[in-house]
Design an enzyme around this catalytic site. Structure first.
Site, PDB file in Angstrom:
ATOM      1  N   ASP A 337       0.924  -1.278   0.087  1.00 39.99           N
ATOM      2  CA  ASP A 337      -0.027  -0.047  -0.052  1.00 39.99           C
ATOM      3  C   ASP A 337       0.768   1.426  -0.060  1.00 39.99           C
ATOM      4  O   ASP A 337       2.047   1.283   0.475  1.00 39.99           O
ATOM      5  CB  ASP A 337      -0.793  -0.202   1.347  1.00 39.99           C
ATOM      6  CG  ASP A 337      -0.004  -0.174   2.540  1.00 39.99           C
ATOM      7  OD1 ASP A 337       0.796  -0.806   2.670  1.00 39.99           O
ATOM      8  OD2 ASP A 337      -0.402   0.829   3.406  1.00 39.99           O
ATOM      9  N   GLU A 338       0.137   2.295  -0.450  1.00 42.55           N
ATOM     10  CA  GLU A 338       0.780   3.612  -0.167  1.00 42.55           C
ATOM     11  C   GLU A 338       2.192   3.562  -0.708  1.00 42.55           C
ATOM     12  O   GLU A 338       2.901   4.630  -0.008  1.00 42.55           O
ATOM     13  CB  GLU A 338       0.617   4.146   1.275  1.00 42.55           C
ATOM     14  CG  GLU A 338      -0.880   4.227   1.617  1.00 42.55           C
ATOM     15  CD  GLU A 338      -0.976   4.560   3.087  1.00 42.55           C
ATOM     16  OE1 GLU A 338      -1.999   5.375   3.493  1.00 42.55           O
ATOM     17  OE2 GLU A 338      -0.132   4.201   3.976  1.00 42.55           O
ATOM     18  N   ASN A 339       2.558   3.326  -1.676  1.00 45.30           N
ATOM     19  CA  ASN A 339       3.775   3.527  -2.383  1.00 45.30           C
ATOM     20  C   ASN A 339       3.587   4.746  -3.140  1.00 45.30           C
ATOM     21  O   ASN A 339       2.913   4.791  -4.198  1.00 45.30           O
ATOM     22  CB  ASN A 339       4.233   2.347  -3.320  1.00 45.30           C
ATOM     23  CG  ASN A 339       5.637   2.787  -4.030  1.00 45.30           C
ATOM     24  OD1 ASN A 339       6.237   3.912  -3.666  1.00 45.30           O
ATOM     25  ND2 ASN A 339       5.644   1.975  -4.984  1.00 45.30           N
ATOM     26  N   HIS A 743      -5.363   5.665   4.535  1.00 47.48           N
ATOM     27  CA  HIS A 743      -5.067   4.370   5.114  1.00 47.48           C
ATOM     28  C   HIS A 743      -4.324   4.741   6.412  1.00 47.48           C
ATOM     29  O   HIS A 743      -4.634   4.200   7.522  1.00 47.48           O
ATOM     30  CB  HIS A 743      -4.000   3.979   4.147  1.00 47.48           C
ATOM     31  CG  HIS A 743      -3.833   2.430   4.581  1.00 47.48           C
ATOM     32  ND1 HIS A 743      -2.977   1.602   4.046  1.00 47.48           N
ATOM     33  CD2 HIS A 743      -4.607   1.440   5.484  1.00 47.48           C
ATOM     34  CE1 HIS A 743      -3.144   0.230   4.462  1.00 47.48           C
ATOM     35  NE2 HIS A 743      -3.935   0.406   5.733  1.00 47.48           N
TER      36      HIS A 743
END
Lengths: 747, 747
Positions: A337-339, A743
């Site tokens: 996630d969240e790269n 997130h």
């Protein structure tokens, strides 16, 4: 505040005082939420089971519990079952105060008989049969199960069934046939942002077992910390953990402890983003040269693995090989996630690689990375799982999609044949009340999925992200709310009565502390520490009716890093204030059916009076305790809200519509009180607003039905606003549909 | 109860109600002990240090504490000092809520400067220089010490000095020069009878360091359990511990943890008696054939090592050799107490051995055993220490005598040149209030010892014998009372003000919970579990004013074994009820100086009213919670005592002497209430008796001085009885002179 209605007149004070005297004479307490229980005892069939079983039928009779209560095991038994039965008997002793015989007696004559058919899977499996039957009938309690895990689940239910009255403790007659609705019922613990010692993890596992959760999703690496000992790459923990990491012996102990309780441990090593702590020791893994330092703030950070270098995959291969020996579960969570892609975009070599391979964008590059990762995981016997960002074209079908962004991605994935687990809606770090999570169903009736597609929805996971939790506070952030979520994952879809859930949750919460959990007791401990005094009654009046701000707003209220102490007032209070909930219910009851609500009115009056009169004592406490300074405006707000509540009650009682100026002054008070302070809020402000508008709309009461008038008051108090939201947005809003949320907090 | 004085008349109720209303308006709480603090804040020089320093001089100015508070180390520093400073700064952060800079800054500009001269002893030593100076002056806080341990002691004082007011947290100007009065300041923890996990031991060590204790006397083997892993003799733990034992890695971790805090660990392996758990696995060690089972009851058991067989000494030699590698401290406690000699007397071979060697009796045989033991200990570099039974003719001079039977044996031993440590008077398992322990001095002014003899009195140890403690309750049995004992061991002899001790103890108690100790918080947790409900206010009214029965009487009230659950009401309440203490003080104040005590009278009236009116709510709770059933008679007693108190107050207020029948009825109530129930007692019953007799003696008030009248009332309430004791025997009685008490409960 101007005294329009004369609520502060001697007569009004007298009336309020009489209320208090009545309360004193009845031996009741003044604090909200501290009324004697009015719910029935177990004798009438009311139960406190959580999660509620699939099928349950009260039966006749009861089996008393005493020092001569014994337990026997018939059929299959092994060390795990025997240890589980022994734990259960020790808890039964602790609860009853009786010393019972240790060990097992002849099942033919034992009070409790465990009938188990077989061991079940050697390593706890997602496909384990967890069903059981529990029968209390005649002279015996029978727990019947096809597997040891099923028997353990049944034993937890048996402990919850234990009832008591003037005659003593007993098992009430009952027939239960139970099995879980979903096979994946998890709790994520993020030990990356704040480390949680082994003892904390163990007590959470005990709590999980008590409410029949079966997956510990163990988030072990983060920008803020690498929490696992690697012998292959020791700089991971040496440079990435501040010394706070699990030794391999610790991890084996945790996995064993979980397995003993029928709980799987799924490790997460988040990549290619969220890897700052890895690259402190091994900067060659990153997509920019470094050097790097452990992240101290919160949010999304730039460091990402370099997916173009073979050495990256060799490193991962070796690391996964090492960890695979510690974590036997076949699932492996890669995060994903969240790269933010910034390092990739800025790296010419990576850009050239993408061009060369025909990879269009960062999503494509991450899919390439995941495909490489999948091969490594397969080699080590692991099945890949990742956050729903990884749900991109080309994602291998055997991947499990873990949705944090909403149900849509989960259902879309299921339609395409991917297994999925839901966490959107179960973000317990957002500080929402249990009712809100309880309302979210991983597989609602209107999902639109076929039966075959629906079978891909494995279940859900509550997520305890670690920004704002310490070993002293994590329990109160997980419990008791997660018990309600556990019920959502285990019980039939139609178990949705919120009031009943809260009724049972209160008792389950107390029982959870038998397991060493600290979610109730640490609140008072923190309050005493804040006050520097044993007498915290004035502080408790406030603490009982505030809640932490919701979502990720705390970060904007308090500057914070992983190194900051989590000992503020916001850390001490419940995420789910019973006091605030009760005030909301009482006002709603008063406005909905005033004549029947005389008792509620008296209770409200006592509560408002207590709030109004609390200020001096609390301010004295605050003046002596600088750590409470941030609570000073809340003390003023609470006193104002108490006075406002009394005014509104008086206005209603006098049956005289106040002036518009009266209303405007009170709306100003409400607006001021609605603004969070010290990262805390009063959850009942919108309902108090309705009370004020109810007082204003008294004249209309005679012109319509009670229900219509109630709706009218609600509308008056909540005129349409920008964005069209109205009412108490904290309930039933769209936050947990498919509206994206962060997130994790943005830096 | 007959209503002689009309205290239940409407007028009286009204008066009581007004009191309550006043209390409400003032924002105070009704519960006893919950009054706003009337002591001064730190700003006027009042301090909360415990133990009180040897020399202390308030100075001008203050140094504010903020997020920019920094710490620097000048002179010597090592890992232990740096870790200690870091722990201290984290605690300062936790207390203030501030995030401060990690690590150390330039000592020239740092807010706090640690000036340490050297490392001190490599292994914590009984002769360590623990002195330090603490100066808050100008812009810097300076901690100066010759050794790291001295610096650690100074840092603890610095944390206690931290003050706060409306302007925030600060270090008040002060000059402290401090060093301990005694060099041996210990806490015995008996992990034999009930095992205490490593986490418990660690938090006790943190608590010990906070109040400057420096010896953990670790009682590791008992009839009820062998708690150490032996690789040489694995059946010791395998058959003697129920699986509850410390692995060798655990023990090393504990020793290291203690050493980091300047605390020595002195192991005790009790022999030749108290060895049942050894001989379960190795019956050949015993003086009778066996077989043996782990003891489950409490008391003195028969099994004793056979001192006539060489194999016994070989076993001990090997075992001591193994353990000596784990415990670096030069002292080794052999126990040596309570060998009843029965096995020796019944063994013909042993009797023949004694005859052969010319040993007259069991005492002589034990001295023979000890002489053999001494040789073994010397071989392994250990100095022998034992309970004062070993003080027999022929005891080697290098032995340390540990007195549990009274000061006499200690002084006698000192006169003969033996070092000694006092525990008589510090038996915290006896459930006496802190004041009682505080009054015992290891070296009172009238000891009769020369200076040289007095130098043999090394200090003292509080003893936490393990019959009635679990991991959930041990903290509340050790703390906060042991902080008062620690003051006795550290501070000058003339620090004896009991009221001031309690004032400081209240705050220290709260601060101790910062270290993970649970002595305050677990009380409410246990009460909620007992009640099965969150609202425990009615139960709390009772729990706040009862205390566990004193001495070893619990065993006669409740049948018990090591396997019984310690989750009863008696386990939840404080050993040192602040509420009961306050009631005693208020009554005493009222009787001693009634006119000045108007406020106290109102407070008493409110308290008595609360007691009287508590019964219904508490009985409802009890009816639903069978684990509280044993509290039902206490609920009735408390209500009766409340009514009785109101009656007596009314009688005094009306200035009319009641009839003798009135007195007799009330004395009957007091006698009934004085009988313990559920192993609990009301500590204020004798003082209530004085109140009743005070009401009876009103007429005499005009005929004598207040002081004379007070004495007269005391005498009336406490006529001479059999045995000649009078007054509240719980204070100032002879129990802790040289009157023998049981070392541990008799079975």
């Amino acid at each position: 505040m101007t005294n329009v209605m004369g609520a502060d007149s001697p007569r009004a004070i007298w009336a309020a005082s009489v209320t208090l005297l009545i309360a004193i004479a009845a031996g009741t307490s003044f604090s909200v939420g501290a009324q004697p229980q009015v719910t029935a005892t177990a004798g009438d069939g009311t139960h406190w089971l959580m999660p509620q079983p699939a099928q349950m039928k009260p039966g006749p009779g009861r089996i008393p519990i005493s020092t001569t209560t014994t337990v026997g095991v018939s059929g299959f038994s092994d060390d795990r079952l025997r240890a589980g039965v022994d734990r259960m008997m020790r808890r039964l002793e602790g609860r009853t105060g009786y010393t019972m015989t240790r060990g097992f007696t002849d099942p033919a004559t034992a009070t409790i008989v465990i009938e188990c058919q077989g061991p079940g899977a050697a390593v706890p499996s997602v496909n384990e049969d967890e069903s059981y039957g529990l029968t209390v009938s005649g002279a015996q309690v029978r727990v019947q199960a096809p597997t040891v895990v099923g028997a353990l689940r049944g034993l937890e239910t048996m402990l919850q069934v234990v009832s008591g009255d003037v005659e003593g403790f007993y098992f009430p007659g009952v027939q239960i046939q139970d099995r879980p609705r979903f096979k994946w019922r998890g709790l994520l613990i993020d030990a990356g942002r704040h480390f949680e010692p082994v003892a904390v993890i163990k007590r959470e596992l005990d709590g999980m077992a008590a409410v029949k959760l079966n997956v510990l999703h163990f988030h072990l690496s983060e920008d803020q910390g690498f929490r696992v000992e690697s012998l292959k790459y020791p700089k991971l923990q040496q440079m990435g953990s501040d010394g706070d990491y699990y030794r391999q012996t610790d991890l084996r102990e945790i996995v064993e402890y979980a397995g003993q309780r029928g709980i799987r441990v799924v490790p997460e090593f988040d990549m290619p983003g969220h890897v700052t702590s890895w690259v402190v020791g091994y900067p060659e893994l990153a997509s920019a040269p470094g050097p790097y330092a452990i992240a101290r703030g919160f949010g999304v950070f730039d460091p990402a693995f370099d997916p173009t270098r073979e050495t990256t995959y060799k490193f991962i291969d070796t690391f996964v090989g090492e960890m695979a020996k510690i974590f036997p579960d076949p699932y492996w969570h890669i995060g994903g996630d969240e790269n933010n892609g910034k390092q990739w975009a800025a790296n010419a070599k990576i850009q050239a690689f993408m061009k060369d391979k025909g990879i269009a964008d960062a999503h494509g590059l991450q899919t390439y990375f995941n495909q490489r990762l999948l091969v490594i995981l397969k080699k080590h016997g692991k099945q890949m799982m990742g956050w729903d960002e990884i749900f991109q074209p080309g994602l291998p079908k055997e991947t499990v999609v873990h949705s944090w962004r909403g149900q849509k991605s989960l259902f879309d994935a299921a339609k395409q044949g991917y297994d999925g687990v839901l966490s959107a809606g179960y973000y317990i770090d957002l500080m929402n009340p249990a009712a809100q999570h309880y309302a979210v169903d991983p597989l609602p009736a209107n999902s639109g999925l076929t039966e075959a597609e629906a079978a891909h929805i494995l279940g859900g996971e509550a997520t305890m992200w670690g920004e704002w939790v310490s070993p002293d506070t994590i329990d109160s952030r997980i419990w008791p709310r997660t018990a309600a979520i556990a019920e959502r994952f285990w019980s039939p879809r139609d178990v949705t009565d919120v009031d009943d859930m809260y009724r049972r949750l209160e008792r389950v919460s107390i029982q959870l502390e038998e397991l060493g959990l600290t979610h109730e007791r640490n609140s008072e401990m923190l309050l005493r520490r804040l006050a520097g005094a044993r007498d915290i009654s004035a502080l408790q009046v406030l603490a009982d009716v505030v809640e932490p701000v919701k979502g990720y707003t705390r970060g904007s209220q308090q500057r914070w890093t992983t190194l900051g102490p989590l000992t503020h007032l916001v850390d001490a209070v419940s995420t789910d204030s019973a006091g605030a909930r009760q005030v909301r219910q009482l006002i709603d009851g008063l406005l909905s059916d005033a004549p029947r609500f005389a008792a509620g009115r008296e209770h409200l009056r006592a509560t408002f009076t207590e709030w109004r009169d609390n200020r001096h004592a609390l301010d004295v406490l605050i003046a002596r305790a600088p750590a409470l300074k941030e609570a000073a405006p809340l003390s003023a707000d609470l006193a104002d809200l108490g006075a406002l509540g009394l005014d509104a009650l008086a206005a209603l009682a006098l049956n005289a519509t106040p002036l518009d100026a009266w209303r405007d002054e009170r709306v100003a008070v409400l607006d001021r009180a609605a603004r969070p302070k010290a990262a805390l809020e009063f959850p009942f402000v919108p309902m108090l607003r309705e009370l004020v508008f109810g007082a204003m709309a008294q004249a209309e009461m005679k012109t319509m039905s009670v229900a219509d008038w109630r709706a009218r008051v609600r509308a008056l108090a909540n005129p349409p606003r920008r964005g069209g939201r109205s009412g108490d947005a904290r309930f039933g809003d769209a936050r947990f549909g498919d509206v994206p949320v962060f997130h994790r907090p943005v830096r």
